[in-house]
Design a protein around this motif. Structure first.
Motif, PDB file in Angstrom:
ATOM      1  N   SER A 200      14.024 -22.811  -6.135  1.00 16.69           N
ATOM      2  CA  SER A 200      12.624 -23.233  -6.340  1.00 16.69           C
ATOM      3  C   SER A 200      12.162 -24.313  -5.372  1.00 16.69           C
ATOM      4  N   ALA A 201      12.536 -24.175  -4.123  1.00 15.71           N
ATOM      5  CA  ALA A 201      12.081 -25.132  -3.105  1.00 15.71           C
ATOM      6  C   ALA A 201      10.576 -25.019  -2.920  1.00 15.71           C
ATOM      7  N   VAL A 202       9.986 -26.087  -2.419  1.00 18.42           N
ATOM      8  CA  VAL A 202       8.563 -26.110  -2.110  1.00 18.42           C
ATOM      9  C   VAL A 202       8.406 -25.649  -0.654  1.00 18.42           C
ATOM     10  N   PHE A 203       7.894 -24.441  -0.477  1.00 16.69           N
ATOM     11  CA  PHE A 203       7.699 -23.896   0.864  1.00 16.69           C
ATOM     12  C   PHE A 203       6.317 -24.280   1.370  1.00 16.69           C
ATOM     13  N   LEU A 204       6.290 -24.937   2.514  1.00 21.37           N
ATOM     14  CA  LEU A 204       5.034 -25.238   3.178  1.00 21.37           C
ATOM     15  C   LEU A 204       4.660 -24.099   4.112  1.00 21.37           C
ATOM     16  N   GLU A 205       5.677 -23.333   4.529  1.00 20.93           N
ATOM     17  CA  GLU A 205       5.460 -22.140   5.348  1.00 20.93           C
ATOM     18  C   GLU A 205       6.613 -21.176   5.090  1.00 20.93           C
ATOM     19  N   GLU A 206       6.283 -19.973   4.660  1.00 17.65           N
ATOM     20  CA  GLU A 206       7.284 -18.917   4.493  1.00 17.65           C
ATOM     21  C   GLU A 206       7.794 -18.534   5.889  1.00 17.65           C
ATOM     22  N   PRO A 207       8.914 -17.819   5.995  1.00 17.14           N
ATOM     23  CA  PRO A 207       9.390 -17.412   7.314  1.00 17.14           C
ATOM     24  C   PRO A 207       8.280 -16.714   8.113  1.00 17.14           C
TER      25      PRO A 207
ATOM     26  N   MET B 290      10.638 -21.432   9.170  1.00 16.20           N
ATOM     27  CA  MET B 290      10.079 -21.701   7.846  1.00 16.20           C
ATOM     28  C   MET B 290      10.079 -23.211   7.670  1.00 16.20           C
ATOM     29  N   ILE B 291       9.198 -23.688   6.791  1.00 13.02           N
ATOM     30  CA  ILE B 291       9.083 -25.130   6.562  1.00 13.02           C
ATOM     31  C   ILE B 291       9.125 -25.389   5.066  1.00 13.02           C
ATOM     32  N   ILE B 292       9.982 -26.323   4.656  1.00 12.30           N
ATOM     33  CA  ILE B 292      10.056 -26.712   3.248  1.00 12.30           C
ATOM     34  C   ILE B 292       9.922 -28.228   3.139  1.00 12.30           C
ATOM     35  N   ALA B 293       9.585 -28.688   1.942  1.00 15.85           N
ATOM     36  CA  ALA B 293       9.539 -30.117   1.641  1.00 15.85           C
ATOM     37  C   ALA B 293      10.668 -30.407   0.656  1.00 15.85           C
ATOM     38  N   ASP B 294      11.453 -31.447   0.937  1.00 15.32           N
ATOM     39  CA  ASP B 294      12.514 -31.810  -0.001  1.00 15.32           C
ATOM     40  C   ASP B 294      11.926 -32.706  -1.098  1.00 15.32           C
ATOM     41  N   PRO B 295      12.719 -33.064  -2.112  1.00 14.98           N
ATOM     42  CA  PRO B 295      12.182 -33.874  -3.220  1.00 14.98           C
ATOM     43  C   PRO B 295      11.617 -35.230  -2.791  1.00 14.98           C
ATOM     44  N   ASP B 296      12.057 -35.756  -1.643  1.00 18.34           N
ATOM     45  CA  ASP B 296      11.543 -37.027  -1.139  1.00 18.34           C
ATOM     46  C   ASP B 296      10.382 -36.837  -0.180  1.00 18.34           C
ATOM     47  N   GLU B 297       9.836 -35.611  -0.132  1.00 18.82           N
ATOM     48  CA  GLU B 297       8.703 -35.238   0.707  1.00 18.82           C
ATOM     49  C   GLU B 297       9.013 -35.238   2.196  1.00 18.82           C
ATOM     50  N   ASN B 298      10.297 -35.181   2.560  1.00  8.70           N
ATOM     51  CA  ASN B 298      10.661 -34.976   3.954  1.00  8.70           C
ATOM     52  C   ASN B 298      10.395 -33.527   4.301  1.00  8.70           C
ATOM     53  N   ILE B 299      10.045 -33.273   5.531  1.00  6.12           N
ATOM     54  CA  ILE B 299       9.721 -31.929   5.994  1.00  6.12           C
ATOM     55  C   ILE B 299      10.934 -31.372   6.741  1.00  6.12           C
ATOM     56  N   LEU B 300      11.438 -30.224   6.287  1.00  8.65           N
ATOM     57  CA  LEU B 300      12.578 -29.568   6.928  1.00  8.65           C
ATOM     58  C   LEU B 300      12.090 -28.271   7.551  1.00  8.65           C
ATOM     59  N   ILE B 301      12.256 -28.156   8.852  1.00  5.32           N
ATOM     60  CA  ILE B 301      11.829 -26.966   9.589  1.00  5.32           C
ATOM     61  C   ILE B 301      13.092 -26.247  10.045  1.00  5.32           C
ATOM     62  N   PHE B 302      13.300 -25.049   9.552  1.00 11.23           N
ATOM     63  CA  PHE B 302      14.441 -24.222   9.955  1.00 11.23           C
ATOM     64  C   PHE B 302      13.933 -23.196  10.944  1.00 11.23           C
ATOM     65  N   GLY B 303      14.594 -23.093  12.093  1.00  9.80           N
ATOM     66  CA  GLY B 303      14.154 -22.131  13.082  1.00  9.80           C
ATOM     67  C   GLY B 303      15.304 -21.444  13.781  1.00  9.80           C
ATOM     68  N   SER B 304      15.049 -20.235  14.202  1.00 10.79           N
ATOM     69  CA  SER B 304      15.976 -19.475  15.034  1.00 10.79           C
ATOM     70  C   SER B 304      15.152 -18.875  16.172  1.00 10.79           C
ATOM     71  N   GLY B 305      15.791 -18.145  17.041  1.00 10.32           N
ATOM     72  CA  GLY B 305      15.061 -17.511  18.124  1.00 10.32           C
ATOM     73  C   GLY B 305      14.006 -16.570  17.558  1.00 10.32           C
ATOM     74  N   PRO B 306      12.921 -16.346  18.296  1.00 11.60           N
ATOM     75  CA  PRO B 306      11.870 -15.451  17.795  1.00 11.60           C
ATOM     76  C   PRO B 306      12.393 -14.041  17.612  1.00 11.60           C
TER      77      PRO B 306
END
Length: 64
Positions: free
Chosen positions: A29-36, A45-61
């Protein structure tokens, strides 16, 4: 975010494949700011952690 609070940190994590991370965070149940999303520079994709930090996971296009 409370007035006067610091802006959240942003972390960009390059991984081989974001989909396992997407599945794991979706199940928890993560908070997604952007789906893949595929961009010319990355599949990310971009998610927000419980402390409102922004985590951006990326791979090659993805090739279209």
């Amino acid at each position: 975010m409370a007035e006067g609070a610091l802006h959240p940190n942003r972390v960009w994590l390059r991984v081989g494949n974001i989909l396992p991370f997407y599945d794991m965070y979706k199940e928890n149940s993560a908070v997604f700011l952007e789906e893949p999303t595929n961009y010319p520079w990355a599949y990310q994709m971009i998610i927000a952690d419980p402390d409102e930090n922004i985590l951006i996971f990326g791979s090659g296009p993805l090739e279209e």
